[in-house]
Motif scaffolding. Structure first.
Motif, PDB file in Angstrom:
ATOM      1  N   PHE A 148       3.066   2.205   1.851  1.00  0.00           N
ATOM      2  CA  PHE A 148       1.840   1.914   2.329  1.00  0.00           C
ATOM      3  C   PHE A 148       0.535   1.229   2.010  1.00  0.00           C
ATOM      4  CE2 PHE A 148       2.707   6.315   3.790  1.00  0.00           C
ATOM      5  CZ  PHE A 148       3.223   6.990   5.180  1.00  0.00           C
ATOM      6  N   ASN A 149       0.765   0.762   1.254  1.00  0.00           N
ATOM      7  CA  ASN A 149       0.089  -0.548  -0.010  1.00  0.00           C
ATOM      8  C   ASN A 149       0.800  -1.635  -0.747  1.00  0.00           C
ATOM      9  OD1 ASN A 149      -1.167   2.836  -1.425  1.00  0.00           O
ATOM     10  ND2 ASN A 149      -2.089   1.646  -0.196  1.00  0.00           N
ATOM     11  N   VAL A 150       1.751  -1.428  -1.083  1.00  0.00           N
ATOM     12  CA  VAL A 150       2.313  -3.597  -1.222  1.00  0.00           C
ATOM     13  C   VAL A 150       2.394  -4.105  -0.136  1.00  0.00           C
ATOM     14  CG1 VAL A 150       4.221  -4.463  -2.581  1.00  0.00           C
ATOM     15  CG2 VAL A 150       3.081  -2.307  -3.697  1.00  0.00           C
ATOM     16  N   VAL A 151       3.094  -4.057   0.456  1.00  0.00           N
ATOM     17  CA  VAL A 151       3.531  -4.636   1.520  1.00  0.00           C
ATOM     18  C   VAL A 151       2.000  -4.838   2.712  1.00  0.00           C
ATOM     19  CG1 VAL A 151       4.624  -4.930   3.894  1.00  0.00           C
ATOM     20  CG2 VAL A 151       6.056  -4.405   1.663  1.00  0.00           C
ATOM     21  N   PRO A 152       1.637  -3.240   3.285  1.00  0.00           N
ATOM     22  CA  PRO A 152       0.416  -3.614   4.287  1.00  0.00           C
ATOM     23  C   PRO A 152      -0.759  -3.970   3.185  1.00  0.00           C
ATOM     24  CG  PRO A 152       1.670  -1.505   4.277  1.00  0.00           C
ATOM     25  CD  PRO A 152       1.826  -2.138   2.916  1.00  0.00           C
ATOM     26  N   THR A 153      -0.954  -3.699   1.757  1.00  0.00           N
ATOM     27  CA  THR A 153      -1.604  -5.059   1.571  1.00  0.00           C
ATOM     28  C   THR A 153      -2.077  -6.716   1.665  1.00  0.00           C
ATOM     29  OG1 THR A 153      -2.558  -3.119   0.007  1.00  0.00           O
ATOM     30  CG2 THR A 153      -2.589  -5.258  -0.751  1.00  0.00           C
ATOM     31  N   ILE A 154      -0.148  -6.991   0.931  1.00  0.00           N
ATOM     32  CA  ILE A 154       0.196  -8.814   1.305  1.00  0.00           C
ATOM     33  C   ILE A 154      -0.327  -8.926   2.606  1.00  0.00           C
ATOM     34  CG2 ILE A 154       1.482 -10.099   1.333  1.00  0.00           C
ATOM     35  CD1 ILE A 154       2.509  -8.528  -0.856  1.00  0.00           C
TER      36      ILE A 154
END
Length: 599
Positions: A148-154
């Motif tokens: 929920f953080n790494v790919v969605p943040t990018i």
């Protein structure tokens, strides 16, 4: 570690878990889309109200109010929906995360039990407990961060920067991308520097936990020597190390947070000045200023996640590293693939040690080309001085260790070639140091055979001469024995161990100083009961007190890692130069001297 955890959140054999992950990701996409639309709705509301004011809204006040209210309601609904999607996503994924934590923790626990005795003799229980506890806590965060953080943040950073570039110009996109780049480099650099403080903190916490548990387990020893203050000072010294490392961790965190806020504030000020200049030139509206502000604040959310997620993931991975390192450790003693099951009965339980040598470490050889044969259905005793290798024979037979050289056979089967679980089911052991679980007396007795009935438990307790004592206790078989069985006397603990071995009902019984903590009368009664329990079975008795093995069918005397003498009790006593005769004579004279002194 990340690759290992992905197997738990996307298991090939569990479709329901994969469906939950898909649903959670769908909710994530929906939340991101709604989040990006919020600044645009606010822009249109501001622009409409601003344009209406310029055109004199007295001409259609109700229409303007209705449109503005609708836009602002839409703004509120979009914000609430984005938050709702995020919370629903967390709720959906929680089951996946907790299920994964449970499976990983169970696998680690099982793996620790499957490691060989050499590992467990060197382990530190307190540090190991802390390692597993912190590692389990870190799993939940890392799993959520990956999904929920790494790919969605990018994705969100790219989306916001693209919108700023298309709607407002390259300068706006450049400031946003520059902010992200500087923010990321600063965060990663400082976090990398801070990592060593977290490692020191974990090491100090491990040491503190280990010292505390070790001291509490040895509570009686501390009391015997009046060393309470010494133990407290040792514990405080380790806590001081933890305090220093924790202060450095907190101080460096404050530096990291201040730098992140300074970078974002500078970018926010720069982009707002650009927007103000464009409004003055007439190229942008006030609504565009609000939109830019909203998008940049929208950018601050994933940027904040970038800093905290990377920081927390790094710390969680450090916490998990030792736990996953345990999983990579392989036992030196294990079954071969497709190993045959060991079938043992009264006639096929011959035990042979052929040219067996063993050393615990370089230069610490215990057994040297030892040869002996234990006949089926007979009582065999093994005696010798301390360090002669008596207990080592048991450990090798049970495959806690492998011989350095030579082979051990049960029947015609090499025990290294058979299934290790079937081997251990065939052997019951009463150890010299009987340690009990912190549970009831019934639980500890039942542990010998979890399928045994209550009548079987009582019968085993009677054979071990402990039933009569249990029934006099206020809670009977439900009496708590305390940690490691400390509420029981040494003799009571040993009788529980004997009852467990009887209940296991294995064809091979081993008694390693099984009556060393018993008085003479109880010892006599138990030996009588053990004769009944071992009838028709192969039994091995390791003893220092030679009076307990006088009825053995054959006695092996170990000296310098080899069998120096063998025979029955009376045969061995015929030779006054034998080691057995010397041991027997020394023990009898010692008893006579003690009796004469008491008289």
């Amino acid at each position: 570690m990340i690759q290992a955890m992905l197997q738990y959140i996307w298991p090939k054999d569990d479709k329901s878990v994969r469906d939950r992950v898909k649903l959670a990701v769908s909710l994530l996409v929906g939340a991101k889309v709604l989040s990006v639309t919020v600044p645009f709705i606010f822009k249109y509301a501001v622009d409409y109200l601003n344009a209406g004011a310029a055109l004199n809204m007295d001409t259609a006040p109700q229409t303007a109010a209705t449109i503005a209210t609708s836009l602002l309601l839409g703004y509120g609904i979009a914000r609430a929906s984005a938050a709702g999607f995020n919370e629903l996503r967390n709720a959906v994924f929680a089951k996946v995360a907790q299920h994964s934590i449970r499976k990983i923790a169970k696998n680690v626990f099982l793996h620790l039990h499957n490691l060989d005795l050499a590992f467990h003799l060197q382990r530190q229980t307190g540090a190991l407990s802390k390692t597993i506890d912190r590692g389990s806590r870190g799993i939940n965060f890392v799993l959520s961060a990956m999904v929920f953080n790494v790919v969605p943040t990018i994705f969100e950073l790219a989306l916001v920067s693209s919108i700023l570039g298309i709607k407002c110009g390259a300068a706006f996109a450049g400031i946003s991308l520059g902010c992200v780049g500087i923010y990321a480099v600063y965060t990663l650099t400082v976090t990398q520097w801070r990592t060593k403080f977290r490692i020191y903190m974990n090491q100090a916490e491990n040491e503190a936990g280990n010292k505390a548990i070790d001291s509490l387990i040895n509570y009686e020893t501390v009391k015997y020597f009046n060393n309470e203050k010494f133990e407290a000072d040792r514990y405080d010294g380790v806590l001081k190390k933890y305090e220093d490392a924790s202060l450095k961790t907190s101080s460096s965190l404050a530096l990291l947070n201040f730098g992140q806020n300074a970078i974002f504030s500078a970018a926010l000020s720069g982009i707002m000045i650009l927007a103000a200049n464009e409004i003055v030139k007439g190229n942008m509206t006030v609504g565009d200023l609000v939109m830019v502000n909203g998008l940049l604040f929208q950018l601050s959310i994933p940027l904040g996640f970038l800093g905290s997620v990377y920081r927390e993931v790094r710390q969680a991975l450090i916490d998990m590293q030792t736990m996953f390192t345990l999983m990579t450790m392989d036992s030196a003693v294990k079954s071969n693939s497709n190993a045959p099951y060991l079938h043992v009965d009264a006639k096929s339980s011959t035990i042979k040690f052929e040219n067996v040598s063993f050393e615990y470490g370089p230069g610490k050889e215990i057994l040297r080309n030892l040869n002996l044969t234990i006949k089926p259905g007979k009582k065999t005793a093994i005696v010798g001085g301390s360090g002669s290798g008596k207990s080592t024979l048991v450990r090798l037979l049970y495959r806690f260790y492998e011989p350095t050289r030579g082979r051990i056979y049960i029947g015609d089967q090499d025990i290294r070639e058979v299934d290790i679980e079937s081997l251990r089911k065939s052997i019951s052991i009463v150890p010299q140091d009987s340690v009990l679980f912190h549970d009831t007396i019934k639980y500890n007795l039942h542990y010998g055979d979890l399928r045994a009935s209550e009548e079987d438990i009582i019968q085993a307790a009677k054979m071990a001469e402990i039933h009569d004592s249990i029934v006099t206790w206020p809670n009977g078989y439900e009496t708590q024995v305390g940690e490691r069985g400390l509420k029981l006397s040494g003799g009571e603990k040993q009788r529980v161990a004997i009852a467990r071995a009887i209940l296991k009902n294995s064809p091979i019984l081993i008694f390693d100083e099984a009556t060393s903590s018993l008085d003479s009368i109880t010892e006599y009664n138990i030996l009588k009961a053990l004769r009944n329990a071992t009838h028709g079975r192969t039994s091995i008795c390791i003893a220092h007190r030679l009076s307990t093995i006088m009825d053995a069918d054959e006695i092996f005397v170990l000296e310098n890692g080899k069998v120096s003498e063998q025979g029955s009790h009376f045969t061995l006593l015929q030779n006054p130069n034998s080691l057995y005769w010397k041991l027997w004579n020394t023990q009898n004279h010692s008893q006579e001297r003690m009796q004469s002194r008491s008289l």
